[in-house]
Design a protein around this motif. Structure first.
Motif, PDB file in Angstrom:
ATOM      1  N   LEU A   1       0.801  -1.157   0.054  1.00  0.00           N
ATOM      2  CA  LEU A   1      -0.043   0.049  -0.016  1.00  0.00           C
ATOM      3  C   LEU A   1       1.009   1.186  -0.107  1.00  0.00           C
ATOM      4  O   LEU A   1       0.565   2.313  -0.877  1.00  0.00           O
ATOM      5  N   GLY A   2       1.977   1.137   0.933  1.00  0.00           N
ATOM      6  CA  GLY A   2       2.767   2.330   0.811  1.00  0.00           C
ATOM      7  C   GLY A   2       3.647   2.440  -0.511  1.00  0.00           C
ATOM      8  O   GLY A   2       3.595   3.904  -0.861  1.00  0.00           O
ATOM      9  N   ILE A   3       3.809   1.688  -1.324  1.00  0.00           N
ATOM     10  CA  ILE A   3       4.465   1.586  -2.533  1.00  0.00           C
ATOM     11  C   ILE A   3       3.630   2.251  -3.631  1.00  0.00           C
ATOM     12  O   ILE A   3       3.808   3.327  -4.202  1.00  0.00           O
ATOM     13  N   CYS A   4       2.109   1.838  -3.461  1.00  0.00           N
ATOM     14  CA  CYS A   4       1.169   2.551  -4.428  1.00  0.00           C
ATOM     15  C   CYS A   4       0.969   3.981  -4.025  1.00  0.00           C
ATOM     16  O   CYS A   4       0.837   4.755  -4.833  1.00  0.00           O
TER      17      CYS A   4
ATOM     18  N   GLN B   1       1.177  10.578  -2.974  1.00  0.00           N
ATOM     19  CA  GLN B   1       0.669  10.793  -1.632  1.00  0.00           C
ATOM     20  C   GLN B   1       1.508  10.359  -0.482  1.00  0.00           C
ATOM     21  O   GLN B   1       1.463   9.074   0.126  1.00  0.00           O
ATOM     22  N   ARG B   2       2.591  11.086  -0.196  1.00  0.00           N
ATOM     23  CA  ARG B   2       3.676  10.940   0.580  1.00  0.00           C
ATOM     24  C   ARG B   2       3.347  10.435   2.052  1.00  0.00           C
ATOM     25  O   ARG B   2       3.926   9.661   2.638  1.00  0.00           O
ATOM     26  N   THR B   3       2.495  11.270   2.480  1.00  0.00           N
ATOM     27  CA  THR B   3       1.965  11.036   3.866  1.00  0.00           C
ATOM     28  C   THR B   3       1.341   9.766   4.064  1.00  0.00           C
ATOM     29  O   THR B   3       1.757   9.012   5.150  1.00  0.00           O
ATOM     30  N   LYS B   4       0.337   9.259   3.125  1.00  0.00           N
ATOM     31  CA  LYS B   4      -0.207   7.933   3.261  1.00  0.00           C
ATOM     32  C   LYS B   4       0.982   7.052   3.214  1.00  0.00           C
ATOM     33  O   LYS B   4       0.910   6.055   3.898  1.00  0.00           O
ATOM     34  N   ALA B   5       1.725   7.093   2.212  1.00  0.00           N
ATOM     35  CA  ALA B   5       2.766   6.247   1.856  1.00  0.00           C
ATOM     36  C   ALA B   5       3.769   6.115   3.381  1.00  0.00           C
ATOM     37  O   ALA B   5       3.989   4.928   3.587  1.00  0.00           O
ATOM     38  N   GLU B   6       4.097   7.088   3.708  1.00  0.00           N
ATOM     39  CA  GLU B   6       5.030   6.946   5.217  1.00  0.00           C
ATOM     40  C   GLU B   6       4.202   6.177   6.335  1.00  0.00           C
ATOM     41  O   GLU B   6       4.606   5.484   7.162  1.00  0.00           O
ATOM     42  N   LYS B   7       2.873   6.486   6.250  1.00  0.00           N
ATOM     43  CA  LYS B   7       2.122   5.839   7.466  1.00  0.00           C
ATOM     44  C   LYS B   7       2.057   4.395   7.272  1.00  0.00           C
ATOM     45  O   LYS B   7       2.273   3.648   8.326  1.00  0.00           O
ATOM     46  N   PHE B   8       1.843   4.106   6.014  1.00  0.00           N
ATOM     47  CA  PHE B   8       1.776   2.721   5.775  1.00  0.00           C
ATOM     48  C   PHE B   8       3.115   1.854   6.009  1.00  0.00           C
ATOM     49  O   PHE B   8       3.109   0.812   6.793  1.00  0.00           O
ATOM     50  N   HIS B   9       4.252   2.455   5.759  1.00  0.00           N
ATOM     51  CA  HIS B   9       5.598   2.059   5.879  1.00  0.00           C
ATOM     52  C   HIS B   9       5.774   1.737   7.448  1.00  0.00           C
ATOM     53  O   HIS B   9       6.363   0.607   7.728  1.00  0.00           O
ATOM     54  N   LEU B  10       5.755   2.876   8.075  1.00  0.00           N
ATOM     55  CA  LEU B  10       6.032   2.967   9.370  1.00  0.00           C
ATOM     56  C   LEU B  10       5.086   1.804  10.126  1.00  0.00           C
ATOM     57  O   LEU B  10       5.663   0.986  10.935  1.00  0.00           O
TER      58      LEU B  10
END
Length: 201
Positions: A170-173, A179-188
């Motif tokens: 999901l972070g990659i998508c 959508q950097r904020t969402k990507a970082e949220k999922f990666h964390l």
């Protein structure tokens, strides 16, 4: 005796002595065929297919998984958790040899079965794997619905076993969508879930 030979094969499989595992699996399978025990024949094919997949012999694994699937359909188990699992395994092998279209074909069959039998675990696995294949193929828009479905189901049934993988994809998508904020949220979150799982072990 069929079961005993299969168990000995399982032992050698676990210690990675594949030639001995094949020998015992084949002995078990031959006896099952002699007894005309369809269930044990399916187990025999499945054991050998998993072994050949592990031993990097995908074409042999594919043929055996297809034999399992054919027998399950013939015995009236076309809509069952067992068949869905075989189709997922078949998809994994095709994906490992970069045949994503065939991997998707078998996963969609497994997904349809999982929907019919209302298997939460099956639905999580199928949606997660379909999303992952689309991410590998850089088809992020196609991946997103499957990954979001897997994510929502995982949280709904509190089943975290695939969450790190789902969240990474999901972070990659979202990174691809800008959508950097969402990507970082999922990666964390993926890192946190992976650490929790590691601590449990």
């Amino acid at each position: 005796e069929v079961h005993s030979l299969s168990c000995i094969g399982n032992y050698y499989y676990l210690v990675a002595d594949y030639p001995k595992a094949v020998s015992f699996y084949n002995q078990s399978l031959q006896l099952a065929e002699k007894l005309k025990s369809t269930d044990n024949i399916i187990i025999g094919y499945n054991n050998l297919a998993n072994l050949y997949n592990k031993a990097k012999q995908p074409l042999k694994a594919i043929e055996l998984f297809k034999q399992c699937d054919k027998l399950l359909v013939e015995k009236g188990d076309s809509v069952s958790q067992h068949r869905a699992a075989i189709l997922v395994n078949l998809s994994d092998v095709f994906n490992s040899i970069q045949q994503s279209s065939k991997a998707i074909f078998y996963l969609k069959q497994a997904l349809e079965i999982s929907e019919k039998i209302k298997s939460d675990v099956g639905l999580i696995i199928c949606n997660s794997n379909l999303g992952a294949i689309h991410v590998e193929d850089r088809k992020y828009e196609a991946a997103l619905p499957f990954l979001e479905n897997a994510y929502q189901r995982s949280n709904a049934v509190k089943n975290n076993f695939l969450l790190p993988q789902i969240e990474v994809n999901l972070g990659i998508c979202f990174a691809h969508f800008g959508q950097r904020t969402k990507a970082e949220k999922f990666h964390l979150s993926a890192i946190q879930h992976a650490l929790v799982d590691q601590n449990r072990e």
